[in-house]
Scaffold this motif. Structure first.
Motif, short mmCIF file in Angstrom:
data_model
loop_
_atom_site.label_atom_id
_atom_site.label_comp_id
_atom_site.label_asym_id
_atom_site.label_seq_id
_atom_site.Cartn_x
_atom_site.Cartn_y
_atom_site.Cartn_z
N VAL A 88 0.87 -1.13 -0.01
CA VAL A 88 -0.07 -0.12 0.00
C VAL A 88 0.95 1.27 0.03
O VAL A 88 1.94 1.05 0.33
CB VAL A 88 -0.96 -0.04 1.20
N LEU A 89 0.32 2.30 -0.50
CA LEU A 89 0.83 3.68 -0.43
C LEU A 89 0.76 4.30 0.90
O LEU A 89 -0.81 4.37 1.09
CB LEU A 89 0.90 4.42 -1.48
N ALA A 90 1.29 4.57 1.77
CA ALA A 90 0.78 5.10 3.14
C ALA A 90 1.73 6.71 3.53
O ALA A 90 2.45 6.93 3.01
CB ALA A 90 1.32 4.00 4.39
N GLY A 91 0.86 7.39 4.32
CA GLY A 91 1.19 8.56 4.59
C GLY A 91 0.58 9.17 5.77
O GLY A 91 -0.26 8.27 6.54
N ARG A 92 1.06 10.29 6.26
CA ARG A 92 0.58 10.77 7.50
C ARG A 92 -0.93 10.99 7.29
O ARG A 92 -1.21 11.45 6.34
CB ARG A 92 1.21 12.03 8.07
N GLU A 93 -1.50 11.30 8.38
CA GLU A 93 -3.29 11.43 8.28
C GLU A 93 -3.25 12.88 7.72
O GLU A 93 -2.42 13.90 8.04
CB GLU A 93 -3.83 11.60 9.51
N GLY A 94 -4.22 12.91 6.53
CA GLY A 94 -4.11 14.23 5.92
C GLY A 94 -3.54 14.51 4.68
O GLY A 94 -3.92 15.30 3.97
N THR A 95 -2.58 13.37 4.59
CA THR A 95 -1.81 13.58 3.28
C THR A 95 -2.62 12.96 2.16
O THR A 95 -3.42 12.12 2.15
CB THR A 95 -0.56 12.64 3.33
N THR A 96 -2.68 13.86 0.88
CA THR A 96 -3.29 13.06 -0.33
C THR A 96 -2.26 12.91 -1.41
O THR A 96 -1.00 13.36 -1.21
CB THR A 96 -4.12 14.54 -0.65
N LEU A 97 -2.74 12.26 -2.21
CA LEU A 97 -1.82 11.94 -3.48
C LEU A 97 -1.35 12.79 -3.96
O LEU A 97 -0.27 12.89 -4.36
CB LEU A 97 -2.86 10.63 -4.53
N GLU A 98 -2.01 13.90 -4.36
CA GLU A 98 -1.60 15.05 -4.98
C GLU A 98 -0.36 15.66 -4.58
O GLU A 98 0.40 16.40 -5.01
CB GLU A 98 -2.72 16.22 -5.36
N GLN A 99 -0.26 15.49 -3.07
CA GLN A 99 1.00 16.02 -2.26
C GLN A 99 2.33 15.20 -2.50
O GLN A 99 3.29 15.68 -1.81
CB GLN A 99 0.53 16.24 -0.84
N VAL A 100 1.97 13.83 -3.00
CA VAL A 100 3.08 13.05 -2.64
C VAL A 100 4.07 13.42 -3.90
O VAL A 100 3.90 13.34 -5.21
CB VAL A 100 2.73 11.69 -2.84
N ARG A 101 5.23 13.81 -3.75
CA ARG A 101 6.58 13.89 -4.70
C ARG A 101 7.61 13.19 -4.45
O ARG A 101 8.40 12.71 -5.28
CB ARG A 101 6.96 15.12 -4.55
N HIS A 102 7.73 12.51 -3.13
CA HIS A 102 8.82 11.73 -2.69
C HIS A 102 8.50 10.47 -1.96
O HIS A 102 7.48 10.74 -1.08
CB HIS A 102 10.05 12.55 -2.15
N VAL A 103 8.76 9.31 -2.43
CA VAL A 103 8.31 8.04 -1.82
C VAL A 103 9.32 7.20 -1.20
O VAL A 103 10.41 7.00 -1.98
CB VAL A 103 7.35 7.24 -2.94
#
Length: 311
Positions: A88-103
């Protein structure tokens, strides 16, 4: 008696999931930062065994494991486990896909989700991590870490309190990773009839047909190879060894005969264990290569030496 298991940590890795399938309820899990450290813990006595990844159905052999087993004080494989790989792609609460630039994730996980990332996060930059769980652990800490999301296992995201931004992002839904249980040399696990033998073999230098000669040691004795891959020896350009999984057990006549042949023609053969396999029964043993066939052949030669010439 409980055993101490070193494994590729931190908690939440696929390696820990594999460990749980082979360890007992009273055994102790010792997370390590990388594969060489986990194996070295066994060599030094800090751990009794280690669980490390050795092969992925998509990416092939795990170089760190193959190389660490092939050098240093001898270690042997005493068991294995398979784990289905889901990401899965996971992030902190409130993060959206549009905000992801580095994984961030382990390079093998990145390779197994590359198609999904390129389609859904075009231009995203990979930030390497020592494990998928390590990426999750860092992301869960307060502050900025240079990446907005991590590719991890579903249970890892839950464990570290991360939100799932996208599920089922693995490019191959049938992907599995094979893990091995490693110990110091001792009695070989008993033959089960569905076994595997792992070796590291070096070839003689500058000898035409050396690879063919090595492979013939298996072929003429009816030993099937389920994996063979080259690894640089490291002392010069063009010098390679071969990491090999052969079907069968050292107590099988055909496997023992192949080992004798390898010892005769190869400058280095490192036995890395015979152990029960978990990925199916393997190929059937062909007529002429069973233990009974080898014994019958030896008995026939013995009678000839005694002057008896049976029809």
């Amino acid at each position: 008696m409980s055993l101490r298991y070193a494994f590729l940590g931190p908690t939440g890795t696929f390696t820990e999931a594999a460990l749980r399938t082979v360890a007992g309820p009273d055994d102790v899990a010792l997370p390590m930062t990388d594969v060489p450290t986990a194996l070295e813990a066994v060599r030094t006595g800090e751990a009794d065994r280690a669980v490390v990844p050795i092969e992925n159905s998509v990416e092939g052999g795990v170089s760190a494991t193959l190389d660490a087993l092939s050098s240093g004080l001898p270690l042997v494989i005493v068991g294995e486990a398979l784990v289905r790989i889901e990401f899965v792609l996971a992030g902190r609460e409130g993060t959206t896909l549009e905000q992801v630039r580095h994984v961030s994730t382990h390079p093998h996980a990145w390779a197994q989700t590359r198609r999904w990332v390129s389609t859904n996060l075009p231009g995203a930059v990979h930030v390497p991590a020592t494990s998928t769980a390590a990426a999750a652990a860092i992301l869960a800490e307060p502050g900025e870490h240079g990446f907005e999301a991590a590719v991890v296992a579903p249970h890892t995201a839950e464990q570290y309190g991360l939100s799932v931004l996208a599920a089922g992002i693995e490019d191959n839904t049938n992907a599995v990773t094979r893990f091995v249980v490693v110990s110091t040399p001792g009695p070989v696990p008993e033959r089960t009839g569905q076994d595997k033998t792992t070796l590291m073999v070096h070839l003689p230098d500058n000898e035409a047909g050396a690879l063919l000669t090595m492979l013939e040691q298996f072929a003429v004795r009816g030993v099937n190879l389920s994996r063979i891959e080259s690894r640089p020896i490291g002392d010069a350009i063009g010098r390679y060894g071969f990491s090999i999984d052969a079907e069968g057990h050292i107590d099988d006549e055909r496997v023992a005969a192949a080992l004798v042949g390898l010892h005769r023609v190869c400058p280095m053969v490192r036995f890395l264990g015979s152990y029960p396999r978990v990925d199916g029964p393997g190929s059937p043993v062909r007529r002429g290569f069973t233990d009974e066939d080898f014994r019958a052949g030896r008995e026939w030669v013995a009678r000839l030496r005694e002057g008896v010439h049976p029809d």
